[in-house]
Design a protein around this motif. Structure first.
Motif, short mmCIF file in Angstrom:
data_model
loop_
_atom_site.label_atom_id
_atom_site.label_comp_id
_atom_site.label_asym_id
_atom_site.label_seq_id
_atom_site.Cartn_x
_atom_site.Cartn_y
_atom_site.Cartn_z
N PRO A 255 0.03 -18.88 -12.16
CA PRO A 255 -1.14 -17.80 -13.03
C PRO A 255 -0.99 -17.41 -12.64
CG PRO A 255 -1.68 -19.76 -11.46
CD PRO A 255 -0.29 -20.38 -10.63
N THR A 256 -2.35 -16.18 -13.48
CA THR A 256 -3.02 -15.04 -13.50
C THR A 256 -3.16 -14.67 -12.04
OG1 THR A 256 -3.92 -15.11 -15.52
CG2 THR A 256 -4.69 -14.06 -14.66
N LYS A 257 -4.09 -15.58 -11.21
CA LYS A 257 -4.67 -15.51 -10.20
C LYS A 257 -3.63 -15.11 -8.24
CE LYS A 257 -7.22 -14.77 -6.66
NZ LYS A 257 -7.69 -13.62 -6.02
N LYS A 258 -2.23 -16.02 -9.13
CA LYS A 258 -1.41 -15.29 -8.30
C LYS A 258 -0.95 -14.26 -8.29
CE LYS A 258 1.54 -18.86 -6.41
NZ LYS A 258 2.05 -19.77 -6.05
N ARG A 259 -0.64 -13.44 -9.81
CA ARG A 259 0.20 -12.89 -10.32
C ARG A 259 -0.63 -10.70 -9.48
NH1 ARG A 259 -0.96 -11.89 -15.61
NH2 ARG A 259 0.36 -13.39 -15.92
N ASP A 260 -1.72 -11.61 -9.80
CA ASP A 260 -2.62 -10.72 -8.84
C ASP A 260 -2.17 -10.93 -6.97
OD1 ASP A 260 -4.23 -9.97 -11.07
OD2 ASP A 260 -5.43 -11.18 -10.92
N ASP A 261 -2.85 -11.65 -6.83
CA ASP A 261 -2.19 -12.21 -5.14
C ASP A 261 -0.50 -11.23 -4.72
OD1 ASP A 261 -4.07 -13.02 -4.56
OD2 ASP A 261 -3.19 -14.54 -3.92
N SER A 262 0.11 -11.02 -6.10
CA SER A 262 1.53 -10.69 -5.42
C SER A 262 1.44 -9.37 -6.09
CB SER A 262 2.05 -11.13 -6.83
OG SER A 262 2.66 -12.70 -7.03
N PHE A 263 0.51 -8.99 -6.70
CA PHE A 263 0.73 -6.77 -6.65
C PHE A 263 -0.37 -6.96 -5.36
CE2 PHE A 263 1.72 -8.06 -11.40
CZ PHE A 263 2.33 -7.11 -11.35
N LYS A 264 -1.27 -7.72 -5.28
CA LYS A 264 -1.70 -7.23 -3.88
C LYS A 264 -0.58 -7.26 -2.42
CE LYS A 264 -6.26 -8.29 -4.82
NZ LYS A 264 -7.53 -9.39 -4.37
N LEU A 265 0.27 -9.12 -2.46
CA LEU A 265 0.86 -8.14 -1.74
C LEU A 265 1.89 -6.67 -1.44
CD1 LEU A 265 1.95 -12.22 -0.73
CD2 LEU A 265 1.48 -10.58 0.44
N LEU A 266 2.76 -6.41 -2.98
CA LEU A 266 3.09 -5.14 -2.95
C LEU A 266 2.88 -3.50 -2.42
CD1 LEU A 266 5.62 -4.53 -4.68
CD2 LEU A 266 4.02 -3.91 -6.25
N GLU A 267 1.21 -3.75 -2.70
CA GLU A 267 1.01 -2.53 -2.71
C GLU A 267 1.13 -2.93 -0.68
OE1 GLU A 267 0.47 -0.12 -4.43
OE2 GLU A 267 1.51 -1.03 -5.54
N MET A 268 0.65 -3.68 -0.64
CA MET A 268 -0.01 -4.08 0.89
C MET A 268 1.27 -3.43 1.78
SD MET A 268 -0.65 -7.36 3.61
CE MET A 268 -2.47 -7.74 2.36
N MET A 269 2.76 -4.34 1.33
CA MET A 269 4.08 -3.79 2.06
C MET A 269 4.67 -2.90 1.33
SD MET A 269 5.61 -7.62 1.36
CE MET A 269 5.58 -9.11 2.48
N LYS A 270 4.18 -2.11 0.66
CA LYS A 270 4.79 -0.52 0.62
C LYS A 270 4.10 0.44 1.56
CE LYS A 270 4.83 1.26 -4.02
NZ LYS A 270 4.97 1.63 -5.47
N ARG A 271 2.38 0.46 1.10
CA ARG A 271 1.92 0.86 2.17
C ARG A 271 2.16 0.34 3.59
NH1 ARG A 271 -2.49 -0.65 4.55
NH2 ARG A 271 -3.67 -2.62 3.12
N LEU A 272 2.32 -0.68 4.46
CA LEU A 272 2.76 -0.51 5.67
C LEU A 272 4.14 -0.15 5.50
CD1 LEU A 272 0.76 -4.20 6.27
CD2 LEU A 272 0.13 -2.05 6.90
N SER A 273 5.16 -0.46 5.16
CA SER A 273 6.44 0.30 5.47
C SER A 273 6.53 1.05 5.03
CB SER A 273 7.13 -1.35 4.72
OG SER A 273 7.34 -0.57 3.21
N GLY A 274 5.62 2.23 3.58
CA GLY A 274 6.23 3.64 3.50
C GLY A 274 7.90 3.66 2.38
N LEU A 275 8.18 2.00 2.44
CA LEU A 275 9.76 1.95 1.63
C LEU A 275 9.17 1.26 0.55
CD1 LEU A 275 11.13 -0.28 4.42
CD2 LEU A 275 11.59 2.35 3.90
N GLU A 276 10.51 1.32 -0.89
CA GLU A 276 9.98 0.92 -2.22
C GLU A 276 10.32 -0.12 -2.16
OE1 GLU A 276 8.08 2.06 -5.14
OE2 GLU A 276 7.58 4.25 -3.16
#
Length: 140
Positions: free
Chosen positions: A22-43
């Motif tokens: 559902p939408t909430k899982k989608r929102d959490d997915s994008f939050k995880l995406l941004e978190m991992m990008k920021r912390l790893s510096g990787l695409e």
């Protein structure tokens, strides 16, 4: 690594995550995406059809089996999120963090939770950084 056939591909990470329900899982997915990008510096890169991975590393087992895999990643599975911290044995290397994380389950190199609201995301960030450092310290 249960999905040895899973390979990096050029599918769109954004398009994959836009289909998550559902939408909430989608929102959490994008939050995880941004978190991992920021912390790893990787695409991010899609691995198979349902895993978002960051970076790559080459592994070789004592048995001689070897291959390439992502350093960290996640998958918004129907039942829960799977967060892959491939460089470590979650239950042993991250035991202090797991005690403070919140509602979750673990596998050897995987972390499972239902939604970000169930866990302390600052502790998850610590775990991601630690997993990346463990991988960085391993012989190449």
């Amino acid at each position: 690594m249960a999905e040895l056939k899973t390979k990096a591909n050029d599918q769109s990470v954004e398009a994959f995550l836009q289909k998550v329900e559902p939408t909430k899982k989608r929102d959490d997915s994008f939050k995880l995406l941004e978190m991992m990008k920021r912390l790893s510096g990787l695409e991010p890169t899609m691995w198979g059809e349902s895993i978002v991975g960051f970076g790559t590393y080459h592994y070789k087992y004592a048995s001689g089996r070897e291959g390439n895999w992502f350093q960290i990643g996640f998958s918004p599975r129907k039942q829960n999120f799977s967060v892959y911290l491939m460089s470590c044995d979650a239950a042993n290397d991250l035991s202090d963090e797991l005690e403070r994380l919140g509602k979750h389950k673990t596998g050897k190199a995987c972390l499972y939770f239902n939604k970000l609201a169930d866990i302390d995301t600052s502790v998850l960030e610590e775990m991601i950084v630690k997993a990346l450092k463990i991988l960085e310290s391993k012989p190449k």
